[in-house]
Motif scaffolding. Structure first.
Motif, PDB file in Angstrom:
ATOM      1  N   PRO A 105       0.827  -1.216   0.000  1.00 10.75           N
ATOM      2  CA  PRO A 105       0.000   0.000   0.000  1.00 10.75           C
ATOM      3  C   PRO A 105       0.855   1.257   0.000  1.00 10.75           C
ATOM      4  N   TRP A 106       2.076   1.147   0.539  1.00  7.83           N
ATOM      5  CA  TRP A 106       2.991   2.288   0.579  1.00  7.83           C
ATOM      6  C   TRP A 106       3.338   2.791  -0.828  1.00  7.83           C
ATOM      7  N   TYR A 107       3.180   1.944  -1.843  1.00  6.10           N
ATOM      8  CA  TYR A 107       3.439   2.350  -3.227  1.00  6.10           C
ATOM      9  C   TYR A 107       2.148   2.618  -3.998  1.00  6.10           C
ATOM     10  N   TRP A 108       1.190   1.720  -3.852  1.00 10.81           N
ATOM     11  CA  TRP A 108      -0.002   1.779  -4.684  1.00 10.81           C
ATOM     12  C   TRP A 108      -1.010   2.833  -4.242  1.00 10.81           C
ATOM     13  N   LYS A 109      -1.077   3.148  -2.966  1.00 12.49           N
ATOM     14  CA  LYS A 109      -2.023   4.169  -2.511  1.00 12.49           C
ATOM     15  C   LYS A 109      -1.591   5.571  -2.943  1.00 12.49           C
ATOM     16  N   PRO A 110      -0.308   5.957  -2.796  1.00 12.66           N
ATOM     17  CA  PRO A 110       0.085   7.258  -3.344  1.00 12.66           C
ATOM     18  C   PRO A 110      -0.109   7.332  -4.859  1.00 12.66           C
ATOM     19  N   LYS A 111       0.078   6.192  -5.535  1.00 15.54           N
ATOM     20  CA  LYS A 111      -0.142   6.153  -6.982  1.00 15.54           C
ATOM     21  C   LYS A 111      -1.614   6.362  -7.305  1.00 15.54           C
ATOM     22  N   GLU A 112      -2.488   5.733  -6.519  1.00 12.61           N
ATOM     23  CA  GLU A 112      -3.928   5.856  -6.746  1.00 12.61           C
ATOM     24  C   GLU A 112      -4.439   7.253  -6.417  1.00 12.61           C
ATOM     25  N   TYR A 113      -4.015   7.794  -5.266  1.00 10.82           N
ATOM     26  CA  TYR A 113      -4.539   9.076  -4.798  1.00 10.82           C
ATOM     27  C   TYR A 113      -3.763  10.275  -5.326  1.00 10.82           C
ATOM     28  N   MET A 114      -2.529  10.045  -5.788  1.00 10.12           N
ATOM     29  CA  MET A 114      -1.635  11.128  -6.211  1.00 10.12           C
ATOM     30  C   MET A 114      -1.457  12.147  -5.084  1.00 10.12           C
ATOM     31  N   SER A 115      -1.298  11.638  -3.883  1.00 12.97           N
ATOM     32  CA  SER A 115      -1.120  12.498  -2.721  1.00 12.97           C
ATOM     33  C   SER A 115      -0.337  11.744  -1.649  1.00 12.97           C
ATOM     34  N   ASP A 116       0.091  12.481  -0.635  1.00 11.54           N
ATOM     35  CA  ASP A 116       0.807  11.869   0.477  1.00 11.54           C
ATOM     36  C   ASP A 116      -0.060  10.795   1.134  1.00 11.54           C
ATOM     37  N   PHE A 117       0.601   9.800   1.726  1.00 11.33           N
ATOM     38  CA  PHE A 117      -0.136   8.686   2.317  1.00 11.33           C
ATOM     39  C   PHE A 117       0.643   8.128   3.494  1.00 11.33           C
ATOM     40  N   VAL A 118      -0.085   7.809   4.562  1.00 11.06           N
ATOM     41  CA  VAL A 118       0.489   7.156   5.735  1.00 11.06           C
ATOM     42  C   VAL A 118      -0.127   5.774   5.860  1.00 11.06           C
ATOM     43  N   THR A 119       0.696   4.755   5.948  1.00 10.35           N
ATOM     44  CA  THR A 119       0.187   3.391   5.995  1.00 10.35           C
ATOM     45  C   THR A 119      -0.295   3.024   7.394  1.00 10.35           C
ATOM     46  N   GLU A 120      -1.125   2.009   7.444  1.00 12.73           N
ATOM     47  CA  GLU A 120      -1.371   1.324   8.710  1.00 12.73           C
ATOM     48  C   GLU A 120      -0.067   0.637   9.122  1.00 12.73           C
ATOM     49  N   PRO A 121       0.095   0.286  10.386  1.00 11.51           N
ATOM     50  CA  PRO A 121       1.299  -0.470  10.780  1.00 11.51           C
ATOM     51  C   PRO A 121       1.421  -1.752   9.963  1.00 11.51           C
ATOM     52  N   ILE A 122       2.588  -1.964   9.368  1.00 12.56           N
ATOM     53  CA  ILE A 122       2.835  -3.157   8.569  1.00 12.56           C
ATOM     54  C   ILE A 122       4.167  -3.781   8.976  1.00 12.56           C
ATOM     55  N   GLN A 123       4.331  -5.040   8.665  1.00 13.33           N
ATOM     56  CA  GLN A 123       5.596  -5.724   8.910  1.00 13.33           C
ATOM     57  C   GLN A 123       6.397  -5.775   7.618  1.00 13.33           C
ATOM     58  N   TYR A 124       7.683  -5.465   7.735  1.00 12.25           N
ATOM     59  CA  TYR A 124       8.549  -5.471   6.558  1.00 12.25           C
ATOM     60  C   TYR A 124       9.941  -5.915   6.999  1.00 12.25           C
ATOM     61  N   PRO A 125      10.625  -6.746   6.186  1.00 12.38           N
ATOM     62  CA  PRO A 125      11.956  -7.220   6.585  1.00 12.38           C
ATOM     63  C   PRO A 125      13.020  -6.154   6.376  1.00 12.38           C
ATOM     64  N   ILE A 126      13.800  -5.888   7.410  1.00 18.80           N
ATOM     65  CA  ILE A 126      14.935  -4.965   7.327  1.00 18.80           C
ATOM     66  C   ILE A 126      16.186  -5.729   7.701  1.00 18.80           C
ATOM     67  N   GLN A 127      17.069  -5.875   6.721  1.00 12.33           N
ATOM     68  CA  GLN A 127      18.307  -6.618   6.918  1.00 12.33           C
ATOM     69  C   GLN A 127      18.025  -7.981   7.544  1.00 12.33           C
ATOM     70  N   GLY A 128      16.975  -8.620   7.044  1.00 12.56           N
ATOM     71  CA  GLY A 128      16.655  -9.976   7.467  1.00 12.56           C
ATOM     72  C   GLY A 128      15.782 -10.092   8.697  1.00 12.56           C
ATOM     73  N   LYS A 129      15.400  -8.977   9.305  1.00 18.10           N
ATOM     74  CA  LYS A 129      14.586  -8.997  10.520  1.00 18.10           C
ATOM     75  C   LYS A 129      13.249  -8.316  10.264  1.00 18.10           C
ATOM     76  N   MET A 130      12.145  -8.985  10.645  1.00 16.38           N
ATOM     77  CA  MET A 130      10.819  -8.402  10.461  1.00 16.38           C
ATOM     78  C   MET A 130      10.591  -7.296  11.492  1.00 16.38           C
ATOM     79  N   VAL A 131      10.159  -6.139  11.013  1.00 16.66           N
ATOM     80  CA  VAL A 131       9.960  -4.980  11.878  1.00 16.66           C
ATOM     81  C   VAL A 131       8.558  -4.427  11.634  1.00 16.66           C
ATOM     82  N   LEU A 132       7.877  -4.073  12.710  1.00 20.21           N
ATOM     83  CA  LEU A 132       6.557  -3.444  12.606  1.00 20.21           C
ATOM     84  C   LEU A 132       6.755  -1.939  12.490  1.00 20.21           C
TER      85      LEU A 132
END
Length: 239
Positions: A164-191
Motif C-alpha cells: 500500500p505504501w506504493y499503490w495508494k500514493p499512486k492511486e490518490y496522487m497524494s501523500d499517504f500514511v500506511t497502517e502499521p505493517i511488517q517489513y523485513p529490514i536486513q533480514g529482521k521483520m519490523v513493525l
C-alpha cells in the motif's frame, strides 16, 4: 397521664430523629453524587488534556517525517526523467541517506520508481545495489551498525495488497500514511509505519519516496504515562 405524655414525647423524638436522619442522609447522598460528578468531570478534563498532549507529540514527530518525504519527492520530481537536469541513481540514494541518517527516529528510506521513469536506464542496473533483476530503481536504505547505511532492493512493490505504501500514493496522487505493517529490514521483520509521498512529472505518477518509522517509539511513549497513579492507561489507535 405521665405514661401517655412520655409515650407522645418518645414518638415525637423518634419522628424528629428519623426526619433529621433522613434529611442528613439525603444531603449526604446528593453531596456525594455531586462530588462524584465533579470528580468524573475533572477526570474527563484531565484525560482529554493528557491525550491532546500525547497526540501533539506524536503528530509533531510524524509531521517531521512526512515533510522530509515530501521534500525529497519534490526534489526528485524536478530532476527525474530530464536529461539536462539529471542526477545519477547513486546521487539520489545519497540524498536519501542524508535524510535517513538525519533523525534517530528514521528507520528506513524508500525510493521506488516506475519502470524506466528515472533515467530510462533500467537494463544497465539489473541486480546492482538497490535494484532487482529488472533493473528498476527500487532502493531501500536502512542504517548500518557503523553509522552508515545499507542499500537493498525493495520487495513486493508490484503487489497492491502487499505494498500500500506504493499503490495508494499512486492511486490518490497524494501523500499517504500506511497502517502499521511488517517489513523485513536486513533480514529482521519490523513493525513500522510508512510516510509516503508521490513523485510526479507533468501530472504523471513516476514513483514514491518515503520514510519508515518503527512504532516502538509509540509504545515507549505510552508506556511511560502514569495517569491516576498508574491506574489508567493510554492507547494510540490508527484509523
Amino acid at each position: 397521664m405521665k405514661g401517655r405524655f412520655f409515650s407522645i414525647q418518645l414518638r415525637l423524638t423518634l419522628l424528629v430523629g428519623v426526619g433529621v436522619f433522613l434529611t442528613v442522609a439525603i444531603l449526604v447522598f446528593f453531596s456525594t453524587i455531586n462530588a462524584m460528578r465533579n470528580a468524573i468531570g475533572s477526570a474527563k478534563d484531565e484525560a482529554v488534556a493528557t491525550s491532546k498532549n500525547y497526540a501533539g507529540e506524536v503528530k509533531a514527530r510524524m509531521d517531521k517525517a512526512m515533510f522530509s518525504a515530501s521534500a525529497m519527492a519534490d526534489a526528485l520530481s524536478y530532476v527525474a526523467g530530464k536529461s539536462d537536469q539529471a542526477i545519477s541513481r547513486e546521487q539520489a540514494q545519497m540524498m536519501g541517506s542524508r535524510i535517513l541518517l538525519s533523525n534517530a527516529d528514521n528507520l528506513g528510506f524508500t525510493i521506488c520508481f516506475e519502470p524506466n521513469a528515472f533515467d530510462g536506464k533500467d537494463s544497465r542496473y539489473a541486480n546492482t545495489a538497490g535494484h532487482d533483476n529488472t533493473g528498476r530503481f527500487v532502493s531501500y536504505l536502512t542504517k548500518s551498525e557503523n553509522g552508515s547505511y545499507v542499500v537493498e532492493a525493495l520487495i513486493d512493490y508490484d503487489k497492491p495488497e502487499a505494498a500500500p505504501w506504493y499503490w495508494k500514493p499512486k492511486e490518490y496522487m497524494s501523500d499517504f500514511v500506511t497502517e502499521p505493517i511488517q517489513y523485513p529490514i536486513q533480514g529482521k521483520m519490523v513493525l513500522m509505519v510508512s510516510f509516503m509521498a508521490p513523485i510526479t512529472g507533468n501530472g504523471q505518477f513516476m514513483g514514491v519516496t518515503g520514510i519508515d518509522y518503527s512504532i516502538d517509539f509509540l509504545q515507549e511513549l505510552v508506556s511511560k504515562s502514569k495517569i491516576y497513579s498508574g491506574k489508567a492507561s493510554i492507547s494510540i489507535v490508527s484509523y
